[in-house]
Design a protein around this motif. Structure first.
Motif, short mmCIF file in Angstrom:
data_model
loop_
_atom_site.label_atom_id
_atom_site.label_comp_id
_atom_site.label_asym_id
_atom_site.label_seq_id
_atom_site.Cartn_x
_atom_site.Cartn_y
_atom_site.Cartn_z
N ALA A 1 0.85 -1.19 0.00
CA ALA A 1 0.00 0.00 0.00
C ALA A 1 0.88 1.23 0.00
CB ALA A 1 -0.92 0.00 1.21
N PHE A 2 0.33 2.34 -0.49
CA PHE A 2 1.04 3.62 -0.48
C PHE A 2 0.45 4.51 0.61
CE2 PHE A 2 2.68 3.98 -5.17
CZ PHE A 2 3.48 2.87 -4.96
N GLU A 3 0.24 3.97 1.80
CA GLU A 3 -0.38 4.73 2.87
C GLU A 3 0.10 4.24 4.23
OE1 GLU A 3 -4.53 3.99 2.23
OE2 GLU A 3 -4.42 1.91 2.87
N ASP A 4 -0.37 4.94 5.28
CA ASP A 4 -0.07 4.59 6.67
C ASP A 4 1.44 4.54 6.91
OD1 ASP A 4 -2.83 4.44 7.09
OD2 ASP A 4 -2.89 2.33 6.55
N TRP A 5 1.88 3.56 7.70
CA TRP A 5 3.30 3.47 8.07
C TRP A 5 4.20 3.27 6.85
CZ3 TRP A 5 7.18 -0.14 7.59
CH2 TRP A 5 8.33 0.09 8.37
N PHE A 6 3.66 2.67 5.80
CA PHE A 6 4.47 2.36 4.62
C PHE A 6 5.01 3.62 3.94
CE2 PHE A 6 1.43 -1.24 4.91
CZ PHE A 6 2.35 -2.22 5.23
N THR A 7 4.42 4.78 4.22
CA THR A 7 4.92 6.01 3.61
C THR A 7 6.35 6.32 4.06
OG1 THR A 7 3.92 7.37 5.36
CG2 THR A 7 2.61 7.01 3.36
N TYR A 8 6.72 5.89 5.28
CA TYR A 8 8.09 6.10 5.75
C TYR A 8 9.05 5.22 4.94
CZ TYR A 8 5.54 7.98 9.75
OH TYR A 8 4.68 8.70 10.55
N LEU A 9 8.65 3.97 4.71
CA LEU A 9 9.47 3.05 3.94
C LEU A 9 9.63 3.56 2.51
CD1 LEU A 9 9.10 -0.79 4.32
CD2 LEU A 9 9.81 0.22 2.17
N ILE A 10 8.53 4.03 1.94
CA ILE A 10 8.56 4.59 0.58
C ILE A 10 9.48 5.81 0.51
CG2 ILE A 10 7.14 5.79 -1.15
CD1 ILE A 10 4.82 3.91 -0.21
N GLY A 11 9.45 6.63 1.56
CA GLY A 11 10.32 7.80 1.61
C GLY A 11 11.79 7.43 1.54
N GLY A 12 12.18 6.36 2.24
CA GLY A 12 13.56 5.90 2.20
C GLY A 12 13.95 5.39 0.82
N ILE A 13 13.02 4.68 0.18
CA ILE A 13 13.27 4.17 -1.18
C ILE A 13 13.45 5.32 -2.16
CG2 ILE A 13 12.19 2.96 -3.12
CD1 ILE A 13 10.86 1.11 -1.00
N GLU A 14 12.55 6.31 -2.08
CA GLU A 14 12.60 7.44 -3.02
C GLU A 14 13.85 8.29 -2.82
OE1 GLU A 14 7.82 8.14 -3.82
OE2 GLU A 14 8.83 9.30 -2.24
N GLU A 15 14.28 8.43 -1.58
CA GLU A 15 15.49 9.22 -1.30
C GLU A 15 16.72 8.55 -1.90
OE1 GLU A 15 17.70 12.39 -0.17
OE2 GLU A 15 15.51 12.21 -0.13
N GLY B 1 14.77 -5.69 7.38
CA GLY B 1 13.69 -5.29 8.27
C GLY B 1 14.11 -5.27 9.72
N SER B 2 13.12 -5.13 10.57
CA SER B 2 13.35 -5.10 12.01
C SER B 2 12.79 -6.37 12.62
CB SER B 2 12.68 -3.86 12.62
OG SER B 2 13.15 -2.68 12.01
N GLU B 3 13.46 -6.89 13.62
CA GLU B 3 13.05 -8.13 14.26
C GLU B 3 11.92 -7.85 15.24
OE1 GLU B 3 11.90 -11.15 15.22
OE2 GLU B 3 13.72 -11.75 14.16
N SER B 4 10.71 -8.29 14.90
CA SER B 4 9.53 -7.99 15.72
C SER B 4 9.65 -8.55 17.13
CB SER B 4 8.27 -8.52 15.04
OG SER B 4 7.97 -7.76 13.89
N GLY C 1 11.27 2.83 9.34
CA GLY C 1 10.82 2.51 8.00
C GLY C 1 11.68 3.16 6.94
N TYR C 2 12.11 4.37 7.18
CA TYR C 2 12.98 5.10 6.26
C TYR C 2 14.28 4.30 6.05
CZ TYR C 2 14.91 9.35 4.10
OH TYR C 2 15.44 10.27 3.22
N GLY C 3 14.85 3.84 7.15
CA GLY C 3 16.08 3.05 7.07
C GLY C 3 15.86 1.72 6.37
N GLN C 4 14.69 1.11 6.58
CA GLN C 4 14.37 -0.14 5.90
C GLN C 4 14.28 0.07 4.39
OE1 GLN C 4 10.93 -2.19 7.46
NE2 GLN C 4 11.65 -2.09 9.56
N GLY C 5 13.65 1.19 3.99
CA GLY C 5 13.52 1.48 2.57
C GLY C 5 14.86 1.68 1.90
N GLU C 6 15.71 2.51 2.51
CA GLU C 6 17.05 2.73 1.96
C GLU C 6 17.84 1.43 1.91
OE1 GLU C 6 18.68 7.18 2.75
OE2 GLU C 6 18.67 5.87 4.51
#
Length: 323
Positions: free
Chosen positions: A45-59, A140-143, A277-282
Motif C-alpha cells: 500500500a502507499f499509505e499509513d506506516w508504509f509512507t516512511y518506507l517509501i520515503g527511504g526508497i525514493e530518497e 527489516g526489524s526483528e519484531s 521505516g525510512y532506514g528499511q527502505g534505503e
C-alpha cells in the motif's frame, strides 16, 4: 496443508508460463540509453506506516543516477501484487524488492523470479522459513526484539509487578506473533507480572478504543496496556481518557509513528519502540543493488534495529521523521 501447496504450485505455473509466452525486452529508463540498474518494488500500500518506507526508497533513488526504481501499489490485494511482480519479471528488471501483502502468498513470486534469474529482496514483513532460503535477503526489524524492548521498559516502570493487558494486531501476521511472544518472554521472567486480558484490535485505532472500552466495563484491574502498535495504543488511551480511568495506567505501543511520537511527547503514551521505516527502505534498495551486481552478503537478514522511545528521548526520533 495439501491445499496450500497445490495453490502455490498453480501460482508458480501461471507465473512461469506467462514468462515463456514470448520474448520481451529489457526495461529502459528513458535516459537516452544510459546503463541503469532497474529495481522493481512491490509495495502492499502507499499509505499509513508504509509512507516512511517509501520515503527511504525514493530518497535512495534520487541520490543514485545509476539506479532506477519502478514502484507499484498493490492496494492490499495479494492477487494484484502477484500480477505486478509477474510484470516485473517479464520486463526483466535487475532485482525485485517485495513488501508482501501476505507472507503466505510470497513463495510463488520468489520461485518465479528465481526461475527467471532475478534476485528477490523482501522488506519489512519477514518471509516464512522455507521462503527465506530462496531469497537474496530480508531487510527489516526483528519484531521479537521490538516486543522485548517494549515490555522490558514496562516491567521496569511497574517495578516488576502488576496486571498486563495485551492488545494484538491482525492475527496471522508474523509481526503480531513475534511482538506478543517478545512481551511474554519478558513477563515470564517476572513472577509478579500477570497477563489478565488479551485480544486483537486488528492494528486499528478505532478497534483499540472499542476493545479498551469493553475491558474497562469488565472491571478487571489493569496496571499496563501493551499494544502491538501505536495506533491501537492510542485507541486505548482515548477510551481510558473518556472514561476517566487514565490515571496511573501505563500504555505502550510499537512503531514510533508520527502520531505515536506526538503522544509520547505529550506524555500520553508512555513507551513506544521506533521501527525505522525510512532506514528499511534505503536498506532494501541498497541491498537490491548489491544483488543486481552479483555481490555476496553475510547472512540473509539485514537488521534495522528497534529503538526504545520515551518522553526523555522522543525529540531525537521526531527529527528522524522530518527527513
Amino acid at each position: 496443508m495439501k491445499l496450500k501447496k497445490m495453490t502455490s504450485m498453480v501460482m508458480v505455473t501461471v507465473l512461469i508460463t506467462s514468462l515463456l509466452a514470448g520474448c520481451v525486452s529489457k526495461v529502459t529508463s528513458g535516459d537516452g540509453g544510459k546503463n541503469q540498474i532497474v529495481i522493481g518494488v512491490a509495495m502492499p500500500a502507499f499509505e499509513d506506516w508504509f509512507t516512511y518506507l517509501i520515503g527511504g526508497i525514493e530518497e535512495y533513488d534520487k541520490q543514485h543516477d545509476d539506479v532506477k526504481v519502478d514502484m507499484v501499489d498493490a492496494k492490499n490485494d495479494a492477487g494484484k501484487q502477484i500480477s505486478q511482480v509477474e510484470t516485473m519479471i517479464a520486463q526483466q528488471v535487475d532485482a525485485i524488492v517485495i513488501n508482501p501483502v501476505e507472507t503466505a502468498a510470497l513463495d510463488p513470486m520468489v520461485v518465479a523470479a528465481n526461475e527467471a534469474g532475478i534476485p528477490v529482496i523482501v522488506v519489512n514483513r519477514m518471509p516464512e522459513e522455507d521462503t527465506m532460503e530462496k531469497i537474496y535477503a530480508f531487510v527489516g526489524s526483528e519484531s521479537l526484539e521490538g516486543g522485548i524492548i517494549q515490555m522490558e521498559k514496562v516491567a521496569e516502570m511497574l517495578d516488576g509487578k502488576g496486571n498486563i493487558a495485551i492488545i494484538n494486531g491482525t492475527l496471522g501476521h508474523d509481526s503480531v506473533a513475534k511482538r506478543t511472544k517478545g512481551n511474554k518472554k519478558v513477563i515470564e521472567k517476572h513472577p509478579n507480572l500477570k497477563i489478565v486480558l488479551e485480544a486483537t484490535a486488528d492494528y486499528q485505532r478505532s478497534q483499540g478504543m472499542t476493545l479498551m472500552e469493553n475491558w474497562i466495563q469488565s472491571g478487571k484491574e489493569i496496571d499496563a496496556v501493551v499494544a502491538n502498535n501505536d495506533e491501537m495504543a492510542i485507541g486505548a488511551i482515548m477510551a481510558l481518557e473518556e472514561s476517566g480511568k487514565r490515571s496511573d495506567i501505563i500504555v505502550a505501543g510499537i512503531d514510533g509513528t508520527a502520531d505515536g511520537l506526538d503522544y509520547v511527547k505529550q506524555g500520553k503514551l508512555n513507551v513506544t519502540t521506533f521501527q525505522d521505516g525510512y532506514g528499511q527502505g534505503e536498506g532494501a534498495i541498497e541491498t537490491a543493488v548489491k544483488a543486481a551486481k552479483g555481490e555476496k552478503i553475510e547472512g540473509k537478514f539485514v537488521n534495522v534495529p528497534f529503538k526504545l522511545v520515551t518522553k526523555e528521548n522522543v525529540d531525537e526520533y521526531l527529527k528522524k521523521l522530518e527527513r
